[in-house]
Motif scaffolding. Structure first.
Motif, PDB file in Angstrom:
ATOM      1  N   ASP A 169       2.005   0.908   3.380  1.00 52.31           N
ATOM      2  CA  ASP A 169       3.832  -0.045   3.752  1.00 52.31           C
ATOM      3  C   ASP A 169       4.932   1.181   3.044  1.00 52.31           C
ATOM      4  N   VAL A 170       4.905   1.882   2.495  1.00 54.02           N
ATOM      5  CA  VAL A 170       5.730   2.582   1.692  1.00 54.02           C
ATOM      6  C   VAL A 170       5.967   3.914   1.587  1.00 54.02           C
ATOM      7  N   VAL A 171       6.210   5.134   0.967  1.00 53.05           N
ATOM      8  CA  VAL A 171       6.006   5.971   0.826  1.00 53.05           C
ATOM      9  C   VAL A 171       7.011   6.693  -0.478  1.00 53.05           C
TER      10      VAL A 171
ATOM     11  N   VAL B 213      11.144  -1.753  -1.627  1.00 55.15           N
ATOM     12  CA  VAL B 213      12.181  -0.763  -0.219  1.00 55.15           C
ATOM     13  C   VAL B 213      10.948  -0.803   1.304  1.00 55.15           C
ATOM     14  N   ALA B 214       9.746  -1.578   0.425  1.00 53.60           N
ATOM     15  CA  ALA B 214       8.775  -2.107   1.516  1.00 53.60           C
ATOM     16  C   ALA B 214       9.493  -3.291   2.212  1.00 53.60           C
ATOM     17  N   ASP B 215       9.900  -3.701   1.583  1.00 49.23           N
ATOM     18  CA  ASP B 215       9.892  -4.986   2.576  1.00 49.23           C
ATOM     19  C   ASP B 215      12.129  -4.179   3.183  1.00 49.23           C
ATOM     20  N   ALA B 216      12.389  -3.305   2.963  1.00 53.58           N
ATOM     21  CA  ALA B 216      13.337  -2.797   4.239  1.00 53.58           C
ATOM     22  C   ALA B 216      13.281  -2.392   5.342  1.00 53.58           C
ATOM     23  N   ASP B 217      14.211  -3.200   6.355  1.00 52.52           N
ATOM     24  CA  ASP B 217      14.744  -2.865   7.050  1.00 52.52           C
ATOM     25  C   ASP B 217      14.786  -1.178   8.001  1.00 52.52           C
ATOM     26  N   LEU B 218      13.759  -1.652   8.587  1.00 50.51           N
ATOM     27  CA  LEU B 218      14.325   0.227   9.088  1.00 50.51           C
ATOM     28  C   LEU B 218      14.810   1.153  10.144  1.00 50.51           C
ATOM     29  N   GLU B 219      14.824   0.014  11.092  1.00 50.31           N
ATOM     30  CA  GLU B 219      16.117  -0.278  12.319  1.00 50.31           C
ATOM     31  C   GLU B 219      17.736   0.146  11.557  1.00 50.31           C
TER      32      GLU B 219
ATOM     33  N   ARG C 184       0.936  -1.309   0.039  1.00 50.03           N
ATOM     34  CA  ARG C 184       0.139   0.045   0.022  1.00 50.03           C
ATOM     35  C   ARG C 184       1.021   1.265   0.452  1.00 50.03           C
ATOM     36  N   THR C 185       0.196   2.215  -1.334  1.00 50.94           N
ATOM     37  CA  THR C 185       1.628   3.278  -1.728  1.00 50.94           C
ATOM     38  C   THR C 185       1.059   4.452  -0.870  1.00 50.94           C
ATOM     39  N   VAL C 186       1.515   5.622  -0.768  1.00 50.00           N
ATOM     40  CA  VAL C 186       1.038   7.138  -0.946  1.00 50.00           C
ATOM     41  C   VAL C 186       2.080   7.186  -1.429  1.00 50.00           C
ATOM     42  N   VAL C 187       1.355   8.185  -2.208  1.00 50.48           N
ATOM     43  CA  VAL C 187       2.301   9.201  -3.131  1.00 50.48           C
ATOM     44  C   VAL C 187       2.393  10.531  -3.240  1.00 50.48           C
ATOM     45  N   VAL C 188       3.674  10.988  -3.217  1.00 55.46           N
ATOM     46  CA  VAL C 188       4.203  12.933  -2.285  1.00 55.46           C
ATOM     47  C   VAL C 188       4.993  12.998  -3.395  1.00 55.46           C
TER      48      VAL C 188
ATOM     49  N   THR D  85       8.221   4.961   8.260  1.00 53.62           N
ATOM     50  CA  THR D  85       7.663   3.872   7.290  1.00 53.62           C
ATOM     51  C   THR D  85       8.737   4.206   5.773  1.00 53.62           C
ATOM     52  N   PRO D  86       8.994   3.215   5.435  1.00 55.32           N
ATOM     53  CA  PRO D  86       9.890   3.110   4.374  1.00 55.32           C
ATOM     54  C   PRO D  86       9.100   4.224   3.505  1.00 55.32           C
ATOM     55  N   VAL D  87      10.344   4.553   2.731  1.00 53.75           N
ATOM     56  CA  VAL D  87      10.644   6.056   1.811  1.00 53.75           C
ATOM     57  C   VAL D  87      10.679   5.401   0.759  1.00 53.75           C
ATOM     58  N   LEU D  88      10.694   6.180  -0.481  1.00 55.19           N
ATOM     59  CA  LEU D  88      11.694   5.590  -1.001  1.00 55.19           C
ATOM     60  C   LEU D  88      11.325   7.703  -2.201  1.00 55.19           C
TER      61      LEU D  88
END
Length: 358
Positions: free
Chosen positions: A50-52, A129-135, A5-9, A76-79
């Motif tokens: 899940d990703v931005v 990117v959505a599967d990335a380990d943010l930590e 699920r993606t948000v587009v900015v 949240t993972p950001v591209l």
């Protein structure tokens, strides 16, 4: 296959619509849009995506400020979506330092045609990117910053002699390959390598407009190595490092008197990425006769697995970053599965492992 699920900015309504259409066509649901960073914070809080995808330059709140706020308030993972300009390259690296996972370069000119052509790549990148380990994405930045500070204040022994005054017989060549999450990881390793004891070749999956700035940032992060972007025919010796130029492969074309000569190749050679880690590692294994080490760091895909096997077959020790410290455990995983890795270790231990070899 995951459809995050993606948000587009983006401050451009046209670009928001174009990206949304591309993602819809690829089966990725767009659950929200925002025209600036401030609005993005509200949409992300409401939708919990899940990703931005994040533009850089926007009114009210730009992409860098938005990334910093997202990581602090609602991780949240950001591209990042970046244009092919020097200014955007610099700002993109700043966004990565603030916690963005990766970036996708937006070509200029006929934007709609170019982005449409790269739609499949954009979709693949968003899924990764959505599967990335943010930590780990944020930890890598903190480690790189600390390592850079240490390098700036700590004197490094010269490669010309040991404490007892005995001359080194050989200089080790280290070939490092990385992709998603790689910029901070490479900086961490390079900042902690023994000064002057190695020649370093770096292959980071990155477009042409960004590799020059990446080399500059690495050069600024360590006093131990002179880091430059590779040019055709460039040579390096002890205490020097080259970053493969984006959009071209880097191969070792000569080795004499302790200095390596590289060549740049325009042909893709059947590889899906340019530069490819495999090309540099395989040519290094074939050409270099002195001590040679291959290193695979965080990144998506399988590039580097064949190259690291070639280095191992040539008698060189091989190292892979472990899963727990990777932003994306793709390239190291494939190298390990190929049976060509001698040492698997956390990112913070990679440089120490190389130091032991030296």
């Amino acid at each position: 296959m995951r459809n995050p699920r993606t948000v587009v900015v983006d401050d451009s309504r046209f670009m928001r619509g174009l990206i949304t259409d591309l993602l819809d066509d690829g089966g990725i649901p767009v659950v929200g849009e925002a025209k600036d960073g401030q609005e993005a914070l509200e949409v992300i809080a409401d939708e919990q995506p899940d990703v931005v995808t994040m533009d850089l330059e926007m009114p009210r709140m730009n992409g860098i400020e938005a990334v910093e706020r997202i990581m602090a308030e609602n991780p949240t993972p950001v591209l990042m979506l970046s244009a092919y300009t020097d200014d955007d390259a610099e700002v993109t690296f700043e966004a990565l330092e603030k916690g963005a996972v990766d970036f996708f370069a937006k070509p200029g000119g006929e934007v709609s045609m170019e982005v449409s052509r790269l739609g499949d790549q954009l979709i693949e990148t968003i899924r990764t990117v959505a599967d990335a380990d943010l930590e780990q994405a944020n930890r890598a930045e903190r480690s790189a910053t600390a390592a850079g500070a240490a390098a700036a204040t700590t004197a490094t022994p010269s490669a010309a002699s040991t404490p007892s005054g005995e001359a080194f017989d050989d200089t080790r060549t280290v070939v490092i390959g990385s992709s998603t999450g790689g910029p901070n990881a490479v900086e961490t390793v390079l900042s902690e390598l023994p000064g002057g004891d190695c020649r370093v070749l770096i292959v980071q999956h990155m477009p042409e407009a960004f590799t020059s700035r990446f080399a500059t940032r690495l050069d600024e992060a360590t006093r131990a190595y002179d880091v430059q972007e590779a040019t055709d025919g460039a040579r390096i010796g002890a205490g020097e490092a080259l970053v493969a130029k984006g959009g071209k492969h880097m191969e070792i074309t000569g080795y004499r008197s302790g200095r390596i000569r590289v060549g740049l190749i325009d042909d893709d050679l059947g590889h899906s990425v340019m530069p490819a880690v495999n090309v540099t590692m395989e040519s290094a294994a074939e050409t270099i006769t002195d001590p040679l080490t291959g290193v695979i760091l965080t990144g998506m895909g399988a590039d580097g697995a064949d190259g690291i096997c070639a280095i191992q077959d040539a008698g060189g020790p091989t190292i892979a970053q472990d899963e727990d410290s990777c932003v994306i455990y793709g390239m190291p995983k494939r190298a390990v599965e190929a049976g060509c890795i001698d040492t698997v270790c956390p990112l913070d231990d990679v440089a120490a492992t190389i130091r032991e070899l030296v």
